[in-house]
Design an enzyme around this catalytic site. Structure first.
Site, PDB file in Angstrom:
ATOM      1  N   LEU A   1       0.853  -1.187   0.000  1.00  0.00           N
ATOM      2  CA  LEU A   1       0.000   0.000   0.000  1.00  0.00           C
ATOM      3  C   LEU A   1       0.889   1.238   0.000  1.00  0.00           C
ATOM      4  O   LEU A   1       1.823   1.332   0.796  1.00  0.00           O
ATOM      5  CB  LEU A   1      -0.905   0.020   1.242  1.00  0.00           C
ATOM      6  N   HIS A   2       0.598   2.168  -0.906  1.00  0.00           N
ATOM      7  CA  HIS A   2       1.392   3.398  -0.931  1.00  0.00           C
ATOM      8  C   HIS A   2       0.608   4.622  -1.384  1.00  0.00           C
ATOM      9  O   HIS A   2       1.063   5.743  -1.213  1.00  0.00           O
ATOM     10  CB  HIS A   2       2.613   3.221  -1.844  1.00  0.00           C
ATOM     11  N   ARG A   3      -0.593   4.442  -1.946  1.00  0.00           N
ATOM     12  CA  ARG A   3      -1.327   5.586  -2.480  1.00  0.00           C
ATOM     13  C   ARG A   3      -1.930   6.416  -1.352  1.00  0.00           C
ATOM     14  O   ARG A   3      -2.387   5.881  -0.344  1.00  0.00           O
ATOM     15  CB  ARG A   3      -2.409   5.120  -3.457  1.00  0.00           C
TER      16      ARG A   3
END
Length: 373
Positions: free
Chosen positions: A208-210
């Protein structure tokens, strides 16, 4: 033909590695083609420079512009100023940009202002979400591009609808998959495999990075809690980006089956993906890799610029609401996840098709700016 290849972030290097190999092969066969590799420094990581380049067989860049850091505007400006100097010192017949990062857009702008042709690899993909910086980068780059190399017929249609002439669009496939297929025999177990006593198809991989998923502590905490609960005790491996790690630390979230690691190398990460029960992600590139490896993939986004991973592949778009995970996980554990297939031309030969096209058009003059629609 002198080509300046631009890369600015980790995914870019996975896309340009096979292109460099194809250029070298063509040159060794007598073709008049050469390249200069420019790293804008948009994302610079010493570990990536030392390990990642070595793993993928990428030569050290001929130039590193070291233009990382700052706001979107500051970064764009820094890249443009430094790339302009680079291209004036080392003129090229064509600038080749890949993907949709800031470097892609910034260097395309510079190239056109210096009357240099531009080729865009991975052209025409669209999420339809203009709030994404990547979507802005795609739109601007594709307005300026001379030669469009696409990953799918869907991308072709996107370009045609925007007024791009068909003879400038080349459906070639996906260079990310060239790299994946070449490197697959070299995948290697990361330390977490033994440390967490992992078994094939008995663990989940999460990335997860957004901003929609990780910038708000509450959202990130809810997503991870759902994943932990719904994983039925199976290990959840989460390589955490440093930016995400700061938010995650504030949640105080811990669980016996949640294993946090530092970002992994390409070969180690894809070993985990290849043997996972499923991947839960908000990354576009990973959905392509899971599709080819036949691994179930759940994408925590409201849209995707890679619809072929859902239409043909193993990916399903769930949205960002934590409650969307339950029905997807139940379907997975019931053995009802779609098998999926591999999109057309994702066969490991994309880079060779790109170079054949470039050699074929090397004597063609670019269209005038007034011809762009």
């Amino acid at each position: 033909m002198k080509i300046t290849i631009v890369a600015g972030a980790r995914p870019n290097f996975m896309k340009i590695a096979p292109i460099i190999d194809a250029i070298r092969e063509a040159a060794s066969g007598g073709a008049e083609i050469s390249y200069r590799l420019v790293h804008t420094g948009q994302h610079y990581d010493k570990k990536m420079s030392e390990d990642f380049f070595e793993q993928l067989g990428i030569p050290e860049p001929d130039a590193n512009l070291e233009a990382g850091g700052g706001t979107q505007a500051e970064q764009t400006a820094n890249i443009m100023v430094r790339f302009e100097k680079e291209l004036m010192l080392h003129p090229a017949d064509l600038v080749l940009v890949v993907g949709d990062v800031t470097s892609t857009m910034a260097c395309a702008i510079v190239a056109k202002k210096l009357h240099t042709r531009v080729a865009h690899v991975e052209a025409g993909i669209r999420s339809g979400d203009i709030s994404m910086p990547e979507e802005v980068n795609r739109l601007v780059t594709d307005v300026l591009t001379d030669y469009y190399f696409t990953t799918s017929p869907i991308a072709n249609r996107n370009l045609q609808r925007s007024g791009v002439e068909e003879d400038r669009i080349f459906f070639v496939g996906n260079t990310m998959i060239d790299t994946l297929l070449k490197q697959m025999p070299r995948f290697r177990q990361p330390a977490i495999w033994k440390n967490a006593a992992l078994q094939p198809r008995e663990y989940f991989v999460v990335t997860l990075h957004r901003p929609a998923n990780v910038d708000q502590q509450g959202q990130l905490q809810q997503l991870l809690r759902e994943i932990i609960i719904l994983s039925r005790g199976l290990p959840v491996i989460f390589p955490v980006h440093p930016r995400t790690a700061k938010v995650l630390a504030g949640t105080g979230l811990v669980a016996p089956n949640l294993h946090l690691t530092e970002p992994l190398s390409y070969l180690e990460f894809n070993y985990l993906v290849q043997h996972a029960k499923a991947v839960i992600t908000d990354s576009g590139g990973i959905t392509e890799e899971t599709t080819v490896m036949g691994v179930p993939c759940m994408t925590l986004r409201d849209n995707t610029e890679r619809p072929e991973t859902c239409l043909t592949g193993t990916n399903e778009l769930l949205g960002t609401a934590p409650e969307a995970l339950r029905p997807a996980m139940e379907k997975l554990f019931a053995g009802q996840w779609k098998k999926g297939g591999i999109p057309e031309l994702w066969d490991g030969k994309t880079a060779h098709r790109i170079i054949r096209h470039l050699l074929g058009i090397s004597t063609i003059n670019p269209p005038m700016v007034a011809d762009y629609k």
